[in-house]
Design a protein around this motif. Structure first.
Motif, mmCIF file in Angstrom:
data_model
loop_
_atom_site.group_PDB
_atom_site.id
_atom_site.type_symbol
_atom_site.label_atom_id
_atom_site.label_comp_id
_atom_site.label_asym_id
_atom_site.label_seq_id
_atom_site.Cartn_x
_atom_site.Cartn_y
_atom_site.Cartn_z
ATOM 1 N N CYS A 101 0.876 -1.176 0.000
ATOM 2 C CA CYS A 101 0.000 0.000 0.000
ATOM 3 C C CYS A 101 0.913 1.226 0.000
ATOM 4 C CB CYS A 101 -0.948 -0.009 1.194
ATOM 5 S SG CYS A 101 -0.126 0.072 2.792
ATOM 6 N N SER A 102 0.302 2.386 -0.112
ATOM 7 C CA SER A 102 1.111 3.601 -0.219
ATOM 8 C C SER A 102 0.753 4.602 0.874
ATOM 9 C CB SER A 102 0.887 4.252 -1.588
ATOM 10 O OG SER A 102 1.567 5.500 -1.618
ATOM 11 N N GLY A 103 1.792 5.282 1.368
ATOM 12 C CA GLY A 103 1.590 6.359 2.327
ATOM 13 C C GLY A 103 0.805 7.518 1.729
ATOM 14 N N LYS B 22 0.219 4.588 7.414
ATOM 15 C CA LYS B 22 0.811 3.269 7.686
ATOM 16 C C LYS B 22 1.065 3.054 9.180
ATOM 17 C CE LYS B 22 2.914 2.599 3.118
ATOM 18 N NZ LYS B 22 4.053 2.044 2.379
HETATM 19 C C1 LIG Z 1 8.344 -7.612 -0.143
HETATM 20 C C2 LIG Z 1 8.409 -6.278 -0.806
HETATM 21 C C3 LIG Z 1 9.635 -5.797 -1.263
HETATM 22 C C4 LIG Z 1 9.733 -4.563 -1.900
HETATM 23 N N1 LIG Z 1 10.956 -4.143 -2.319
HETATM 24 C C5 LIG Z 1 11.058 -2.944 -2.917
HETATM 25 C C6 LIG Z 1 12.316 -2.455 -3.342
HETATM 26 O O1 LIG Z 1 13.346 -3.113 -3.188
HETATM 27 N N2 LIG Z 1 12.382 -1.227 -3.933
HETATM 28 C C7 LIG Z 1 11.264 -0.475 -4.109
HETATM 29 O O2 LIG Z 1 11.367 0.636 -4.643
HETATM 30 N N3 LIG Z 1 10.058 -0.913 -3.729
HETATM 31 C C8 LIG Z 1 9.923 -2.130 -3.129
HETATM 32 N N4 LIG Z 1 8.699 -2.566 -2.744
HETATM 33 C C9 LIG Z 1 7.511 -1.738 -2.993
HETATM 34 C C10 LIG Z 1 7.399 -0.642 -1.961
HETATM 35 O O3 LIG Z 1 7.409 -1.178 -0.676
HETATM 36 C C11 LIG Z 1 6.130 0.152 -2.193
HETATM 37 O O4 LIG Z 1 6.315 0.845 -3.382
HETATM 38 C C12 LIG Z 1 5.867 1.119 -1.057
HETATM 39 O O5 LIG Z 1 5.177 0.421 -0.067
HETATM 40 C C13 LIG Z 1 5.074 2.288 -1.519
HETATM 41 O O6 LIG Z 1 4.773 3.042 -0.378
HETATM 42 P P1 LIG Z 1 4.920 4.617 -0.372
HETATM 43 O O7 LIG Z 1 4.097 5.117 -1.538
HETATM 44 O O8 LIG Z 1 4.377 5.051 0.966
HETATM 45 O O9 LIG Z 1 6.379 4.912 -0.515
HETATM 46 C C14 LIG Z 1 8.565 -3.801 -2.107
HETATM 47 C C15 LIG Z 1 7.340 -4.268 -1.641
HETATM 48 C C16 LIG Z 1 7.260 -5.509 -1.008
HETATM 49 C C17 LIG Z 1 5.929 -5.990 -0.518
#
Ligand SMILES: Cc1cc2nc3c(=O)[nH]c(=O)nc-3n(C[C@H](O)[C@H](O)[C@H](O)COP(=O)(O)O)c2cc1C
Length: 123
Positions: A26-28, A33
């Protein structure tokens, strides 16, 4: 990080595995979160981003080189303060294979006596 030039790397224990995946799905932008996943935001010492109380370690970081951000989205960070949380019963970390499967830390082996070149890490 582009706006503040700083961040916290929070390292969860294996007990938080399911939560970590849900947080990463999900996204912030539309989800509080910390609220939804019942995480405790704790004040850091040198950066504005919060520490996560439930994690086994938190590393406060500042961006020290942003020259590769536009081309590779690669930030070079310098650690300015590290916290560890020995109160957490679960101290094993987990390692993502990249496809939604994870390896959990196993046993510890002690090879400190062989670290002849790196005494300062051992003593
Ligand atoms: C297991 C897992 C691993 C992840 N690894 C990465 C990563 O290495 N790099 C990345 O940019 N996003 C990764 N993501 C996706 C980000 O966690 C996701 O884009 C982020 O939760 C978005 O939240 P935000 O919009 O609040 O930043 C991963 C997600 C999961 C579930």
């Amino acid at each position: 990080m582009k706006e503040t030039n700083e961040c916290v790397i929070a390292i969860p224990g294996a007990d938080l595995a399911e939560k970590v995946v849900d947080i990463g799905n999900c996204s912030g932008e539309d989800t509080d979160k910390f609220g939804k996943f019942r995480l405790t935001a704790k004040e850091a010492r040198h950066v504005k981003a919060p520490l996560i109380g439930q994690c086994i370690a938190n590393i406060e970081c500042k961006v020290v080189d942003s020259r590769m951000v536009s081309q590779y989205n690669l930030f070079i960070l310098g650690a300015v303060k590290a916290w560890s949380n020995s109160d957490r019963k679960e101290q094993r970390t987990m390692h993502h294979h990249g496809d939604g499967t994870f390896k959990i830390d196993g046993r510890t082996i002690d090879l400190r006596e062989r670290m002849v070149k790196w005494r300062e890490l051992v003593d």
